[in-house]
Design a protein around this motif. Sequence first.
Motif, short mmCIF file in Angstrom:
data_model
loop_
_atom_site.label_atom_id
_atom_site.label_comp_id
_atom_site.label_asym_id
_atom_site.label_seq_id
_atom_site.Cartn_x
_atom_site.Cartn_y
_atom_site.Cartn_z
N VAL A 52 7.20 -2.26 3.45
CA VAL A 52 7.62 -2.43 4.85
C VAL A 52 6.81 -1.55 5.76
CG1 VAL A 52 9.53 -2.04 6.45
CG2 VAL A 52 9.95 -3.20 4.29
N SER A 108 3.29 -2.85 6.20
CA SER A 108 3.19 -4.07 7.01
C SER A 108 3.42 -3.80 8.50
CB SER A 108 4.17 -5.12 6.52
OG SER A 108 5.50 -4.72 6.77
N CYS A 109 4.02 -2.65 8.81
CA CYS A 109 4.27 -2.30 10.21
C CYS A 109 3.04 -1.71 10.88
CB CYS A 109 5.43 -1.31 10.30
SG CYS A 109 7.01 -2.04 9.88
#
Length: 140
Positions: A135, A138-139
């Motif tokens: 996560v 991907s940010c």
Amino acid sequence: MRIIDIMTKGVCTVQMDDFVRYVKSLFEEHEFHHLLVVDGGMLQGVISDRDLLKNLSPFYDTPCEQNRDLAILNKRAHQIMSRNPVTVTAETSVKDAFELLIEKRISCLPVVTESGRVAGIVTWKDLIRAAFREVDASCW
């Protein structure tokens, strides 16, 4: 992502006939919560720190302790282990491992080879760490 990418490879194991006293000492000395029980390198079961606590007398290590409260320490690992543990292989996907933990309501998955030998372990913390990394990556 696969289990091989996140699993702990240096796993502490105990033998089926090791005394619970020894199991208890390993949990006290190290910061892990699961021990794999093996026989000839083949996985036979899992002992969690909760399994140990569940078997200890509430009077153990208190002023009220009696000889019967110490009896559990003379039992063998196979007497308190969880048998037939749910396992994964190094090639199992992290997603599938998550699903197993949730479905089976367990906190660790021993990683075994196709022949049943212990290759490592993955816990719910390992899976959460891996998901967080995904996560977080991907940010950016």
